[in-house]
Structures are given as C-alpha cells and as structure tokens.
Design a protein around this motif. Structure first.
Motif, PDB file in Angstrom:
ATOM      1  N   VAL A  28       0.870  -1.173   0.000  1.00 31.92           N
ATOM      2  CA  VAL A  28       0.000   0.000   0.000  1.00 31.92           C
ATOM      3  C   VAL A  28       0.910   1.226   0.000  1.00 31.92           C
ATOM      4  O   VAL A  28       2.082   1.147   0.384  1.00 31.92           O
ATOM      5  N   ARG A  29       0.382   2.350  -0.440  1.00 27.45           N
ATOM      6  CA  ARG A  29       1.163   3.583  -0.453  1.00 27.45           C
ATOM      7  C   ARG A  29       0.524   4.624   0.470  1.00 27.45           C
ATOM      8  O   ARG A  29      -0.670   4.551   0.772  1.00 27.45           O
ATOM      9  N   GLN A  30       1.326   5.587   0.888  1.00 25.29           N
ATOM     10  CA  GLN A  30       0.848   6.715   1.682  1.00 25.29           C
ATOM     11  C   GLN A  30       1.129   8.009   0.934  1.00 25.29           C
ATOM     12  O   GLN A  30       2.198   8.170   0.339  1.00 25.29           O
ATOM     13  N   VAL A  31       0.184   8.922   0.983  1.00 22.83           N
ATOM     14  CA  VAL A  31       0.360  10.217   0.322  1.00 22.83           C
ATOM     15  C   VAL A  31      -0.148  11.325   1.230  1.00 22.83           C
ATOM     16  O   VAL A  31      -0.954  11.102   2.137  1.00 22.83           O
ATOM     17  N   VAL A  32       0.360  12.531   0.968  1.00 24.17           N
ATOM     18  CA  VAL A  32      -0.126  13.735   1.628  1.00 24.17           C
ATOM     19  C   VAL A  32      -0.526  14.726   0.557  1.00 24.17           C
ATOM     20  O   VAL A  32      -0.129  14.622  -0.609  1.00 24.17           O
ATOM     21  N   GLU A  33      -1.307  15.693   0.951  1.00 20.63           N
ATOM     22  CA  GLU A  33      -1.798  16.681  -0.002  1.00 20.63           C
ATOM     23  C   GLU A  33      -0.692  17.663  -0.362  1.00 20.63           C
ATOM     24  O   GLU A  33      -0.043  18.229   0.527  1.00 20.63           O
ATOM     25  N   ALA A  34      -0.469  17.853  -1.642  1.00 24.35           N
ATOM     26  CA  ALA A  34       0.527  18.819  -2.093  1.00 24.35           C
ATOM     27  C   ALA A  34       0.105  20.213  -1.633  1.00 24.35           C
ATOM     28  O   ALA A  34      -1.028  20.625  -1.833  1.00 24.35           O
ATOM     29  N   GLY A  35       1.018  20.924  -1.020  1.00 25.21           N
ATOM     30  CA  GLY A  35       0.709  22.278  -0.557  1.00 25.21           C
ATOM     31  C   GLY A  35       0.141  22.324   0.848  1.00 25.21           C
ATOM     32  O   GLY A  35       0.100  23.397   1.463  1.00 25.21           O
ATOM     33  N   ASP A  36      -0.303  21.204   1.380  1.00 23.93           N
ATOM     34  CA  ASP A  36      -0.848  21.173   2.742  1.00 23.93           C
ATOM     35  C   ASP A  36      -0.546  19.820   3.379  1.00 23.93           C
ATOM     36  O   ASP A  36      -1.454  19.054   3.711  1.00 23.93           O
ATOM     37  N   PRO A  37       0.745  19.494   3.571  1.00 20.60           N
ATOM     38  CA  PRO A  37       1.113  18.179   4.086  1.00 20.60           C
ATOM     39  C   PRO A  37       0.644  17.910   5.511  1.00 20.60           C
ATOM     40  O   PRO A  37       0.636  16.759   5.946  1.00 20.60           O
ATOM     41  N   GLU A  38       0.240  18.936   6.231  1.00 23.97           N
ATOM     42  CA  GLU A  38      -0.225  18.742   7.597  1.00 23.97           C
ATOM     43  C   GLU A  38      -1.704  18.395   7.667  1.00 23.97           C
ATOM     44  O   GLU A  38      -2.248  18.162   8.754  1.00 23.97           O
ATOM     45  N   ALA A  39      -2.399  18.379   6.519  1.00 20.34           N
ATOM     46  CA  ALA A  39      -3.838  18.100   6.514  1.00 20.34           C
ATOM     47  C   ALA A  39      -4.136  16.661   6.891  1.00 20.34           C
ATOM     48  O   ALA A  39      -5.254  16.341   7.308  1.00 20.34           O
ATOM     49  N   GLY A  40      -3.162  15.788   6.753  1.00 17.05           N
ATOM     50  CA  GLY A  40      -3.365  14.386   7.096  1.00 17.05           C
ATOM     51  C   GLY A  40      -2.647  13.474   6.136  1.00 17.05           C
ATOM     52  O   GLY A  40      -1.969  13.921   5.197  1.00 17.05           O
ATOM     53  N   ILE A  41      -2.778  12.173   6.374  1.00 18.18           N
ATOM     54  CA  ILE A  41      -2.171  11.145   5.533  1.00 18.18           C
ATOM     55  C   ILE A  41      -3.279  10.281   4.961  1.00 18.18           C
ATOM     56  O   ILE A  41      -4.199   9.869   5.673  1.00 18.18           O
ATOM     57  N   TRP A  42      -3.182  10.014   3.668  1.00 17.02           N
ATOM     58  CA  TRP A  42      -4.145   9.155   2.984  1.00 17.02           C
ATOM     59  C   TRP A  42      -3.435   7.889   2.515  1.00 17.02           C
ATOM     60  O   TRP A  42      -2.246   7.920   2.179  1.00 17.02           O
TER      61      TRP A  42
END
Length: 395
Positions: free
Chosen positions: A149-163
């Motif tokens: 599985v992979r983990q990603v964060v939102e570009a420009g707002d990495p503190e918004a959470g992990i998906w």
C-alpha cells in the motif's frame, strides 16, 4: 469533490529507529533488511497469537493463526541477527482470542461474514503490538510493515493528514485491509513495499540470500481449509435450507459453512438452474437459497465508518469495493450521520454480504501516476476515502 494533487510520503530517514512488524514471510523480512540498508536502526517484532487451544489438521494450509509460529519466529530472529537488529516476541494470544477469534465466531454464528484482518490490523498489528513495545520502553520513530500500500499527503498542505493509496502492484494491493487505520497509526506507519511488485520483492530477497525469499504467502487467517476447527468445541448444528418463500428444500451442514453468493456445497437446483445462498437466517438456523438474479443489489447500508481527512460529511462519488476480491464499482456514497452511510451503485452488485466491509476510493492526482476517472474500473490512481461495515443490501 474536486480532485486534489497528492505526493508520496517519505520513507524513514537514515539514522531513525524503525520498528518492523515481522511475520516470518518474505515481505516483512525484506522490509527489515531494506530499512537496515537505508541506514536505519531496525528493531524486529512478532506478535504471538496462537495458544494451541484449537487443533488444526496437518498440511491444511499456512495461515496467520495456527501452528508454525515457532518456526516463523526462528526465521525472524535469524534475519534480525544478520543485520544486527534486536528482536522481540510479544505474546498477544489472550487479546487475539478475545477480540479477533471471539468476534469472528460471534459474527459467523449471527449469519454475518466478517473479515478478521480488518479488525486485527487496527486493534492488534497497529495497536497492541507497537503499544506493548512502548510499554517495555522500546523507543522507535517509525513502524514499518510488509503491506502492499502507499501513503500520500496533499501537495501544498502536508499537515492536513495522511491518505492511503493502492499499491503499484494491483494484484497485491492491500489498502482494503487497512481501511480502518486512523491518523494516529498512519503518522508513524511506513510501507516500504508499496511501489514494488511481488516478483520484484522476491527477486530482491533472493539477491540478499534471505531464507524467506521463496516462502509461500499465508492463504487465510487460519491454517485450515474452512472455519470448522474454530467451532469444534461448541458444535455446528445442522438446519434447514429454504427457498425465498420459506419452503424447506433440504438440510445444511451448519450456518457457519455458508456465505452469501455461495453455490458450491449447496447441492440444490431448480431443474438445470443452480441455486445460490441469498440469505442466512441465524435466528431460525436457516440457509436461504434462490436464483442468481436474487443476489444483485442496487444499494447497501453500512455502519461504523472510518473516514480519511476531508471525508464523511458530504455525499461523494467513489469506486467501492464490497470485499477484497470484488471489482471496484462506481457509486454514490451518502453519509447518514452517526457513522452510518448508504451506497447507491450505478449497477447492481452481486452478493453484498452483511459483516463484510466496503472501502471507498476517490480519484486523485498522485505524483508519478496517470490520473484515473472516478467512474473507471480501477482505483489505481486514487486515495482511500474510508470504509464501513456492511449492514445490509437492497434487492
């Protein structure tokens, strides 16, 4: 919901301490070695869950629960020794018997079809195992497993959470199994195999002469061909097989041996037309059978939802998997409040089973991926928006 752009989460940096959950298989073995090669301090850990209270026939399979733990632990210990890593075995057999086996048996007796891995991951593998090590004052920065599985964060707002996002190898993607992980677990979790195919993993293991390189994967959560051994101490009463109008057609061998959509083992037909399990009536101990057309549902309801950041309050379009092996189907997901949701499919779905879990994937632009339409058939370029336990289906 407008498609956002996401970027991959970095692996643990050199010098960090990584706790690796090890099972004795090739995936977690390679993770331990790759983290050591990366310059991380590795700590290996295995959770002991089999207490020998349930006996399994010899040669019936390789499962997560069953005899053979000692052999797996020995392999893990040798691999850890080869990379200079400390190794711990944590006895979690009591909570596993209570929280995983007990729940599984209760659900099956109730005519539901649970997936024990979805309960085990948040409660045990990502819950009690790392917690037990912390309580022993074993400090670590990251917690790595061999899941695909992979983990990603939102570009420009990495503190918004992990998906979570599906793995690069669609045949091995395990994001479905991890749909109930919350942000607290995902912040320290890392999945180094998310961008690798299984064939690549085995080749990398062979290059490093790992003894687990060609070891077979676990096929189920118990080491048996069916779940009968789990109920041996209490018996499995036989009962009636009935049609959808309640007419008795035959006898079943115990309700725990049947699931929605099953044909094999039913042994009944209407002329040349086979009959399938379309319902399980636990209260009356009956298996309900019908034609295949009765298996298709335009919608379902689910409860106990777990949501990724930005989801769970407004309706959205998604690709929905109703079980691990099912194809992701286009649908509208409507949160109802209180953790309950309704899913309206574009096309009826076959064999929606109460107790199973539905996972919701939403199209996303992931750096390095080709964008996928939310109405496509593959959730490859997508993020996991959440999951919920299926209550029932409309027919």
């Amino acid at each position: 919901m407008e498609a956002r752009t996401y970027i991959p989460v970095d692996l643990p940096p050199p010098g960090s301490t990584v706790l690796v959950a090890m099972s004795g298989g090739v995936d977690s073995s390679l993770v331990a070695v790759l983290m050591a090669e990366r310059g991380c301090r590795v700590i290996g850990a295995t959770m002991k869950v089999y207490d020998a209270s349930i006996e399994f026939p010899e040669g019936t399979g390789n499962g997560c629960y069953g005899p053979g733990e000692a052999e797996d632990e020995a392999a893990c210990r040798r691999i850890c020794a080869s990379i200079g890593a400390e190794y711990h075995v944590v006895d979690l057999s009591a909570p596993y018997a209570r929280e995983i086996l007990g729940n599984f048996k209760s659900e099956y007796r109730s005519g539901r079809t649970p997936n024990p891995c979805l309960r085990c991951n948040p409660l045990m593998k990502f819950g009690l195992l790392p917690q037990a090590l912390r309580e022993k004052d074993v400090a670590f920065d990251y917690y790595a497993t061999g899941h695909y599985v992979r983990q990603v964060v939102e570009a420009g707002d990495p503190e918004a959470g992990i998906w979570l996002a599906p793995a690069a190898d669609p045949k091995k993607d395990q994001s479905y199994f991890l749909q109930r992980l919350g942000q607290a677990a995902l912040r320290t979790a890392r999945f180094p195999l998310g961008n690798l195919a299984k064939t690549e993993v085995r080749e990398l293991a062979r290059e490093r002469n790992l003894e687990t390189a060609d070891k077979k994967d676990s096929q189920d959560f118990i080491a048996a061909e069916d779940y009968g051994p789990l109920f041996a101490d209490e018996g499995v009463p036989e009962g009636d097989i009935v049609d959808e109008k309640g007419k008795t057609l035959g006898k079943h061998r115990g309700i725990i041996r049947y699931t929605i959509g099953q044909r094999r083992g039913v042994g009944l037909s209407l002329g040349a037309e086979p009959l399938y399990v379309v319902g399980l009536d636990a209260e009356l101990n009956r298996v309900v059978v019908g034609r295949e057309g009765s298996l298709f549902s335009p919608s379902l309801t689910a409860a106990d939802a777990v949501w990724a950041p930005r989801f769970g309050t407004e309706p959205f379009r998604a690709l929905v998997k109703i079980r691990l092996a099912s194809k992701a189907a286009p649908a509208s997901v409507i949160p109802l409040g209180g953790g309950r949701i309704r899913v309206d499919f574009d096309e009826g779905q076959r064999a929606v089973a109460p107790g199973q879990s539905a996972a919701f994937y939403v199209a996303a632009r992931i750096e390095g991926d080709e964008a996928a339409s939310v109405d496509g058939r593959s959730p490859r370029s997508a993020i996991l928006a959440g999951g919920a336990v299926i209550e029932g289906a409309a027919r």
